[in-house]
Write an enzyme that holds these catalytic residues in place. Structure first.
Site, PDB file in Angstrom:
ATOM      1  N   ARG A 161      -0.286  64.110  56.392  1.00  0.00           N
ATOM      2  CA  ARG A 161      -0.987  63.667  55.193  1.00  0.00           C
ATOM      3  C   ARG A 161      -1.357  62.201  55.368  1.00  0.00           C
ATOM      4  O   ARG A 161      -0.539  61.383  55.789  1.00  0.00           O
ATOM      5  CB  ARG A 161      -0.108  63.837  53.945  1.00  0.00           C
ATOM      6  CG  ARG A 161       0.092  65.291  53.513  1.00  0.00           C
ATOM      7  CD  ARG A 161      -1.197  65.886  52.968  1.00  0.00           C
ATOM      8  NE  ARG A 161      -1.032  67.247  52.464  1.00  0.00           N
ATOM      9  CZ  ARG A 161      -1.253  68.336  53.182  1.00  0.00           C
ATOM     10  NH1 ARG A 161      -1.614  68.222  54.456  1.00  0.00           N
ATOM     11  NH2 ARG A 161      -1.117  69.536  52.644  1.00  0.00           N
ATOM     12  N   GLU A 218     -10.377  63.062  51.392  1.00  0.00           N
ATOM     13  CA  GLU A 218     -10.956  64.089  52.245  1.00  0.00           C
ATOM     14  C   GLU A 218     -12.315  63.614  52.765  1.00  0.00           C
ATOM     15  O   GLU A 218     -13.032  62.894  52.060  1.00  0.00           O
ATOM     16  CB  GLU A 218     -11.129  65.395  51.468  1.00  0.00           C
ATOM     17  CG  GLU A 218      -9.818  66.119  51.190  1.00  0.00           C
ATOM     18  CD  GLU A 218      -9.100  66.536  52.465  1.00  0.00           C
ATOM     19  OE1 GLU A 218      -9.725  67.164  53.334  1.00  0.00           O
ATOM     20  OE2 GLU A 218      -7.901  66.219  52.599  1.00  0.00           O
ATOM     21  N   HIS A 256     -10.028  66.299  59.404  1.00  0.00           N
ATOM     22  CA  HIS A 256      -9.049  67.194  58.778  1.00  0.00           C
ATOM     23  C   HIS A 256      -9.273  68.635  59.220  1.00  0.00           C
ATOM     24  O   HIS A 256      -9.543  69.536  58.418  1.00  0.00           O
ATOM     25  CB  HIS A 256      -9.092  67.089  57.258  1.00  0.00           C
ATOM     26  CG  HIS A 256      -7.852  67.653  56.618  1.00  0.00           C
ATOM     27  ND1 HIS A 256      -7.671  67.712  55.253  1.00  0.00           N
ATOM     28  CD2 HIS A 256      -6.727  68.189  57.162  1.00  0.00           C
ATOM     29  CE1 HIS A 256      -6.496  68.261  54.985  1.00  0.00           C
ATOM     30  NE2 HIS A 256      -5.906  68.561  56.127  1.00  0.00           N
TER      31      HIS A 256
END
Length: 318
Positions: A235, A264, A284
């Site tokens: 994370r 994001e 990601h």
């Protein structure tokens, strides 16, 4: 019951139909939306008459949940659930589950892939060999013989450790809750500061909690070897990423492989890591492989069947 899959799961439609067949065979209605939406009005419209909804990593906020008066169960086809309006779930006594475990191998392989890219300069080599002013070959490094510090020894951390061990690395780790399986693998537990000071490669595998946010801060980079690299496929906010960019630009550490950020993607143009030295960035994608998507879909549909049978599984404590 009316069961709705509110977004695609990145698997073929035929697999969705195959997995939905047992639900329909039990006499329940299954509705599948093939297009993702982030419009809250549309999400609320899709959800309003559902008894069960299935989502992936699309935000599912409180204002949508509160309008779904029949909702009994939210089935998240993802590991993290921080994108779900948890306060509303608590107030409405809605069950919540996830699909943890589907991407263990996928994330672990990306961690090693980023390490190999940093050590063997694969991305750099690809660019330079295409340059008409090719500067010539360069010298890299090997994982074999390095000390790998695994921060977090849950399932993904252990799979990642196994891969590094296969390359001949020595393993040390930090985790507030030591895992007997890690000890059996030959991992030596140390304090966080000791791991950071000893490791050539630091790989992060912690959940994002109040206690882990900003855990890897400016003072922690001061503990690391100047030759060390940091890998983060966990994370983004576990790391102070502005401090990481500073550590890279000043040579406090040698490199970083980063798949997760403070937001994001797309990433703002002024985000410090975009222009940091010796940083390999991916958008990601740690969880995103063909194989992991199939595993995820199967876990998520198994969750629904378990719920319908009165034995819900993979529940998240609220």
């Amino acid at each position: 019951m009316r069961i709705k899959l509110l977004e695609p799961l990145n698997v073929p439609h035929e697999l969705i139909e195959e997995l939905a067949a047992p639900i329909r065979a039990k006499g329940h209605e299954f509705i599948y939306y093939k297009e993702k939406t982030t419009d809250l009005t549309e999400l609320a419209e899709r959800s309003k008459d559902a008894d069960v909804v299935m989502i992936a990593n699309n935000p599912y906020p409180t204002e949508v949940i509160e309008q779904a008066k029949n909702l009994q169960y939210i089935n998240v086809a993802f590991t993290g659930v921080d994108h779900v309006g948890l306060t509303s779930i608590q107030n409405q006594e809605i069950l919540l589950s996830n699909a943890a475990g589907y991407a263990n191998q996928a994330v672990a392989e990306l961690c090693v892939g980023l390490t190999l890219d940093l050590y063997r300069k694969i991305t750099q080599g690809n660019a330079e060999i295409r340059d008409e002013n090719f500067p010539g070959p360069f010298q890299g490094g090997e994982i074999n013989g390095k000390i790998v510090g695994v921060i977090g020894t849950g399932k993904i951390g252990l799979v990642t450790a196994q891969l590094y061990k296969a390359f001949g690395a020595r393993l040390v780790a930090y985790d507030p809750f030591p895992n007997p399986n890690a000890v059996a693998l030959g991992i030596q537990y140390l304090t966080l500061d000791e791991v950071l000071a000893q490791a050539d490669i630091v790989t992060l595998h912690l959940p994002l909690l109040p206690s882990t946010k900003g855990l890897i801060s400016a003072d922690k980079f001061q503990l690391m070897k100047k030759s060390a690299i940091l890998i983060n496929c966990a994370r983004g906010p576990i790391v102070d990423n502005a401090a990481l960019a500073e550590a890279l630009n000043t040579g406090q550490i040698a490199g970083a492989g980063i798949d997760v950020f403070d937001m994001e993607p797309p990433i703002p143009a002024d985000y410090p890591l975009l222009n940091a030295k010796n940083a390999i960035l991916t958008p990601h994608i740690g969880f995103l492989t063909n194989e992991a998507m199939v595993k995820r879909a199967r876990i998520a549909f198994d969750n629904i069947l378990a719920f319908l049978d009165g034995t819900p599984q993979n529940l998240i404590a609220k």
